[in-house]
Design an enzyme around this catalytic site. Structure first.
Site, PDB file in Angstrom:
ATOM      1  N   SER A 135       1.032  -1.141   0.147  1.00  8.70           N
ATOM      2  CA  SER A 135       0.004  -0.038   0.063  1.00  8.70           C
ATOM      3  C   SER A 135       0.853   1.349   0.145  1.00  8.70           C
ATOM      4  CB  SER A 135      -0.921  -0.186   1.393  1.00  8.70           C
ATOM      5  OG  SER A 135      -1.555   1.020   1.324  1.00  8.70           O
ATOM      6  N   LYS A 161      -0.959  -0.975  -4.677  1.00  9.86           N
ATOM      7  CA  LYS A 161      -2.039  -0.172  -4.313  1.00  9.86           C
ATOM      8  C   LYS A 161      -1.870   1.268  -3.946  1.00  9.86           C
ATOM      9  CE  LYS A 161      -4.651  -0.012   0.037  1.00  9.86           C
ATOM     10  NZ  LYS A 161      -5.495  -0.609   1.313  1.00  9.86           N
ATOM     11  N   LYS A 163      -2.682   5.046  -2.531  1.00 15.72           N
ATOM     12  CA  LYS A 163      -3.842   5.715  -1.719  1.00 15.72           C
ATOM     13  C   LYS A 163      -4.112   6.979  -2.954  1.00 15.72           C
ATOM     14  CE  LYS A 163      -4.130   3.534   2.099  1.00 15.72           C
ATOM     15  NZ  LYS A 163      -5.300   3.145   2.623  1.00 15.72           N
ATOM     16  N   ASP A 189      -6.828   3.244  -3.219  1.00 15.95           N
ATOM     17  CA  ASP A 189      -7.901   3.073  -1.994  1.00 15.95           C
ATOM     18  C   ASP A 189      -8.255   4.481  -1.774  1.00 15.95           C
ATOM     19  OD1 ASP A 189      -8.992   2.761   0.430  1.00 15.95           O
ATOM     20  OD2 ASP A 189      -7.376   1.860   1.334  1.00 15.95           O
ATOM     21  N   GLU A 214     -11.124   0.655  -3.645  1.00 11.49           N
ATOM     22  CA  GLU A 214     -11.153   0.506  -2.192  1.00 11.49           C
ATOM     23  C   GLU A 214     -11.963   1.823  -1.779  1.00 11.49           C
ATOM     24  OE1 GLU A 214      -7.866  -1.141  -0.465  1.00 11.49           O
ATOM     25  OE2 GLU A 214      -8.683  -0.934   1.511  1.00 11.49           O
ATOM     26  N   ASP A 239     -13.887  -1.730   2.309  1.00  9.65           N
ATOM     27  CA  ASP A 239     -13.116  -1.935   3.525  1.00  9.65           C
ATOM     28  C   ASP A 239     -13.889  -1.608   4.594  1.00  9.65           C
ATOM     29  OD1 ASP A 239     -11.140  -1.562   5.547  1.00  9.65           O
ATOM     30  OD2 ASP A 239      -9.699  -0.242   4.454  1.00  9.65           O
ATOM     31  N   LYS A 263     -10.105  -7.269   7.047  1.00 12.80           N
ATOM     32  CA  LYS A 263      -9.091  -6.837   8.067  1.00 12.80           C
ATOM     33  C   LYS A 263      -9.863  -7.462   9.440  1.00 12.80           C
ATOM     34  CE  LYS A 263      -7.550  -2.535   6.193  1.00 12.80           C
ATOM     35  NZ  LYS A 263      -7.987  -0.955   6.344  1.00 12.80           N
ATOM     36  N   GLY A 291      -4.445  -4.396   5.941  1.00 12.65           N
ATOM     37  CA  GLY A 291      -3.441  -4.394   6.827  1.00 12.65           C
ATOM     38  C   GLY A 291      -3.711  -3.091   7.602  1.00 12.65           C
TER      39      GLY A 291
END
Ligand code: OSB
Ligand code: MG
Length: 368
Positions: A135, A161, A163, A189, A214, A239, A263, A291
């Site tokens: 991430s 991934k 952000k 995400d 996400e 998520d 998660k 995570g």
């Protein structure tokens, strides 16, 4: 099995680099660890609550408070057939799933250690290593992002991934896709940073062939996600919105997601995480393991979970050195883009006493 007490320990761990998301920047971690002591053995649990309620309503001091006042005392004098009875026993206390997850994990670890069974075996793992993604936080510039991604790919990560947030979405995605090619497994995400009114803007991500987007919208906006999915072709993955097997089943039925990020901390523990996995498998929905910048303790359990058969996408289960120069356990090391699933009793790892002492900021013993 009876719980005789729980040690609540706070540790401070600097991150190797700042981690910026749409909800803030973390430069170091303040973490609550639990050590559950039973009449037979002891075990560890890592609470994933952040210092402030910016990702979920929970925050570390709140988690410590509800554990100290309600959750741990709720197990006083209780004869437990196993950790699987904890959630039911404490079901009168609502919410606080990250706190509950840490307690259940610590007691489950104690139980499994005394019976010499691993988390992997207990949860139903079918692989001995899991494919890993990473991430990548929001960066100060596109060149800085490309350099970070290049470094992670050189280390062997199998999926990237990014952000995103308004102002940091189409351009960084385009730049990464152009630089690293169509074969790169790439996803984004948003951590709830958009609104349904942004649908046309988010559709601009469609040409980049992302694995998923996400959590674009707020946690409670299940119908908004269902409407958004009608307007974009990138698969939506939830998520923050997925807090239980029940909420996962509802989100899937309503068409709010095609993929689920599991998660364990967010959903109240590894046993509920496995139930979400089972719901998703039954519905043909792929899952992957999220995570929360865990230490080796939380990472060990996440890697065991990620070895279940429905985890068909690489997880945010990165190596220890992606987060910490010196983890509290033996480090998790990436090998050809994979992490090995711990096979020893319980979590299969323990904190190294010297390192643990170095990073500890306080301890508190709750006797039962
Ligand atoms: O949304 O997945 C998230 C970290 C903290 C809070 C929320 C999230 C994250 C990450 C990091 O994306 C995942 C990791 O542990 O590497
Ligand atoms: Mg997320």
């Amino acid at each position: 099995m009876k719980l005789t007490g729980v040690e609540m320990r706070r540790i401070a761990m600097p991150l190797v680099s700042p981690f910026r998301t749409s909800f803030g920047t973390q430069t170091s971690r303040d973490i609550l660890l639990l050590r559950a002591v039973t009449d037979q053995s002891e075990g560890w649990g890592e609470c994933v609550a952040l210092p402030s309620p910016v990702y979920s309503p929970e925050y570390i001091d709140g988690a410590a408070d509800v554990l100290r006042r309600f959750l741990i005392p709720g197990l006083a004098g209780v004869e437990l057939a196993g950790a699987h009875q904890i959630a039911e026993r404490l079901s009168g206390f609502l919410g606080h799933r990250m706190a509950l997850a840490a307690l259940e994990t610590a007691v489950l670890d104690a139980e499994l250690r005394s019976e010499e069974r691993s988390f992997a075996r207990e949860l139903g793992a079918v692989h001995d290593r899991v494919p890993c993604g990473v991430s990548v936080g929001i960066m100060s510039s596109v060149p800085a992002l490309l350099e970070a991604v290049e470094g992670y790919l050189a280390e062997g990560y199998l999926r990237i991934k990014l952000k995103i947030e308004p102002g940091w979405d189409v351009e960084p995605v385009r730049a990464v896709r152009e630089r690293f090619g169509d074969a790169l497994l790439l996803q984004v995400d948003a951590n709830t940073a958009y609104r349904l009114a942004d649908a046309r803007h988010l559709a601009r991500l469609d040409p980049f062939d992302l694995l998923l987007i996400e959590q674009p919208l707020p946690e409670e906006d299940i119908l908004g996600h269902a409407d958004l999915q009608q307007r974009i072709s990138t698969p939506i993955c939830l998520d923050e919105s997925i807090t239980s097997a029940q909420s996962a089943a509802a989100a899937i039925r309503l068409g709010a997601c095609q993929i689920v990020n599991i998660k364990p901390g967010r959903v109240g523990g590894y046993l509920e995480a496995r139930r979400i996995h089972d719901v998703c498998v039954a519905q043909g929905v792929p899952v992957w393991c999220g995570g929360m910048l865990e230490t080796g303790l939380g990472r060990a359990a996440n890697v065991a979970l990620a070895a279940l058969p429905g985890f068909t996408l690489p997880g945010d289960t990165s190596s220890s050195r992606r987060y910490y120069e010196d983890d509290i356990t033996e480090p998790f090391v990436l090998d050809e883009g994979h992490l090995a699933v711990p096979q020893g009793p319980g979590l299969g790892v323990l904190p190294r006493p010297d390192r643990l002492a170095e990073v500890t900021t306080s301890t508190e013993w709750i006797a039962l």
